[in-house]
Design an enzyme around this catalytic site. Sequence first.
Site, mmCIF file in Angstrom:
data_model
loop_
_atom_site.group_PDB
_atom_site.id
_atom_site.type_symbol
_atom_site.label_atom_id
_atom_site.label_comp_id
_atom_site.label_asym_id
_atom_site.label_seq_id
_atom_site.Cartn_x
_atom_site.Cartn_y
_atom_site.Cartn_z
ATOM 1 N NE ARG A 183 -5.366 -1.186 9.583
ATOM 2 C CZ ARG A 183 -4.199 -0.692 9.150
ATOM 3 N NH1 ARG A 183 -4.066 0.573 8.872
ATOM 4 N NH2 ARG A 183 -3.175 -1.493 9.011
ATOM 5 C CE LYS A 213 -2.052 -1.122 3.906
ATOM 6 N NZ LYS A 213 -1.371 -2.384 4.229
ATOM 7 N NE ARG A 247 7.554 -2.089 6.392
ATOM 8 C CZ ARG A 247 6.243 -1.955 6.513
ATOM 9 N NH1 ARG A 247 5.535 -1.394 5.551
ATOM 10 N NH2 ARG A 247 5.624 -2.404 7.586
ATOM 11 N NE ARG A 279 5.585 -0.145 10.234
ATOM 12 C CZ ARG A 279 4.463 -0.183 9.521
ATOM 13 N NH1 ARG A 279 4.385 0.487 8.386
ATOM 14 N NH2 ARG A 279 3.420 -0.885 9.921
HETATM 15 P P1 AP5 Z 1 4.804 -1.557 2.020
HETATM 16 O O1 AP5 Z 1 4.345 -0.804 0.810
HETATM 17 O O2 AP5 Z 1 5.622 -0.823 3.021
HETATM 18 O O3 AP5 Z 1 3.570 -2.308 2.707
HETATM 19 P P2 AP5 Z 1 2.181 -1.754 3.267
HETATM 20 O O4 AP5 Z 1 1.072 -2.464 2.555
HETATM 21 O O5 AP5 Z 1 2.158 -0.241 3.243
HETATM 22 O O6 AP5 Z 1 2.265 -2.368 4.721
HETATM 23 P P3 AP5 Z 1 2.200 -1.746 6.181
HETATM 24 O O7 AP5 Z 1 2.989 -2.655 7.055
HETATM 25 O O8 AP5 Z 1 2.571 -0.302 6.193
HETATM 26 O O9 AP5 Z 1 0.689 -1.920 6.445
HETATM 27 P P4 AP5 Z 1 -0.039 -1.951 7.796
HETATM 28 O O10 AP5 Z 1 -1.449 -1.857 7.328
HETATM 29 O O11 AP5 Z 1 0.278 -3.075 8.683
HETATM 30 O O12 AP5 Z 1 0.558 -0.676 8.554
HETATM 31 P P5 AP5 Z 1 -0.026 0.741 8.926
HETATM 32 O O13 AP5 Z 1 1.104 1.667 9.029
HETATM 33 O O14 AP5 Z 1 -1.187 1.134 8.088
HETATM 34 O O15 AP5 Z 1 5.618 -2.838 1.496
HETATM 35 C C1 AP5 Z 1 6.201 -3.749 2.421
HETATM 36 C C2 AP5 Z 1 7.580 -4.211 1.914
HETATM 37 O O16 AP5 Z 1 7.413 -4.945 0.707
HETATM 38 C C3 AP5 Z 1 8.547 -3.068 1.568
HETATM 39 O O17 AP5 Z 1 9.835 -3.451 1.948
HETATM 40 C C4 AP5 Z 1 8.452 -2.918 0.051
HETATM 41 O O18 AP5 Z 1 9.673 -2.474 -0.504
HETATM 42 C C5 AP5 Z 1 8.130 -4.356 -0.377
HETATM 43 N N1 AP5 Z 1 7.244 -4.418 -1.534
HETATM 44 C C6 AP5 Z 1 6.008 -3.863 -1.626
HETATM 45 N N2 AP5 Z 1 5.433 -4.170 -2.792
HETATM 46 C C7 AP5 Z 1 6.344 -4.929 -3.463
HETATM 47 C C8 AP5 Z 1 6.340 -5.561 -4.731
HETATM 48 N N3 AP5 Z 1 5.270 -5.488 -5.568
HETATM 49 N N4 AP5 Z 1 7.422 -6.299 -5.087
HETATM 50 C C9 AP5 Z 1 8.475 -6.397 -4.258
HETATM 51 N N5 AP5 Z 1 8.543 -5.816 -3.035
HETATM 52 C C10 AP5 Z 1 7.480 -5.092 -2.640
HETATM 53 O O19 AP5 Z 1 -0.621 0.449 10.385
HETATM 54 C C11 AP5 Z 1 0.224 0.158 11.484
HETATM 55 C C12 AP5 Z 1 -0.599 0.134 12.773
HETATM 56 O O20 AP5 Z 1 -1.191 1.436 13.003
HETATM 57 C C13 AP5 Z 1 -1.799 -0.832 12.790
HETATM 58 O O21 AP5 Z 1 -1.386 -2.135 13.180
HETATM 59 C C14 AP5 Z 1 -2.710 -0.153 13.828
HETATM 60 O O22 AP5 Z 1 -2.254 -0.414 15.127
HETATM 61 C C15 AP5 Z 1 -2.513 1.327 13.547
HETATM 62 N N6 AP5 Z 1 -3.478 1.879 12.570
HETATM 63 C C16 AP5 Z 1 -3.158 2.451 11.359
HETATM 64 N N7 AP5 Z 1 -4.259 2.828 10.713
HETATM 65 C C17 AP5 Z 1 -5.311 2.509 11.517
HETATM 66 C C18 AP5 Z 1 -6.722 2.633 11.381
HETATM 67 N N8 AP5 Z 1 -7.282 3.181 10.280
HETATM 68 N N9 AP5 Z 1 -7.507 2.178 12.390
HETATM 69 C C19 AP5 Z 1 -6.976 1.639 13.501
HETATM 70 N N10 AP5 Z 1 -5.634 1.476 13.703
HETATM 71 C C20 AP5 Z 1 -4.807 1.910 12.709
#
Ligand code: AP5
Length: 202
Positions: free
Chosen positions: A88, A13, A122, A147
Amino acid sequence: MKIIMMGAPGAGKGTHAKEISKKYCIPHISTGDILREEVQKNTDLGKTAKSYMDIGKLLPDDIIIKIVKKRLQKDDCKKGYLFDGFPRTIRQAELLDTISDLEAVIYLKCQDDLIIKRLTGRRISRDGKIYNIYFDPPPPGVDVYQRDDDNEEIIKERLKVFYDTFTPLMDFYKKKNIFFEVNGDGGREVVLENIFKILDGI
Ligand code: AP5
């Protein structure tokens, strides 16, 4: 353009949101990034956020809704925006529905074993660029960090939380005919090209 990037942790994402945001000149709003900034600054919100993020659980809807409403008031959101990690829950989606006319929800579908490798590999630079020690290693001399929630035990919990909440969200947006599924397993260029094909057609 008003878009949501949806998908399991590690589906790509954030990686693709950065490119989409550049191409369509819309702000990339990641609720996870906003919360991590608060954690970094050690604010009250940051302390609360950390207690949930460290165990892979979602923060309460009221907190997230307040953050999003405030962010949408900024001038840069007038022409559109791209959400990453929001909504979410159905409650978050219903709230968004009252204040936004969304055009597309892009769901990046990805296999779990690939997700574990992507997240444990990552690494992020201080200026926010996302790397991966397996697929896209940081150049020598670039200072990167990992992270706190990118360890296997917490990743499994984050995945569980995602699958527990995803189906109702998918159904919600399918009913509105704005839900698009993209295979997120491929290389970055291929996945991005497929996302652009959808968005260019809107
Ligand atoms: P990357 O693009 O970084 O992955 P991502 O989908 O953005 O994953 P996240 O870990 O950021 O998602 P998340 O939903 O767990 O975290 P968030 O910060 O929202 O890609 C990952 C890796 O793969 C990278 O190294 C990249 O280079 C590689 N890659 C990607 N695509 C590739 C491809 N096609 N080919 C090769 N390599 C690739 O949330 C974190 C926490 O915050 C949650 O657990 C929760 O506690 C809280 N939170 C956030 N939003 C909310 C909400 N709306 N409601 C409640 N709690 C929330």
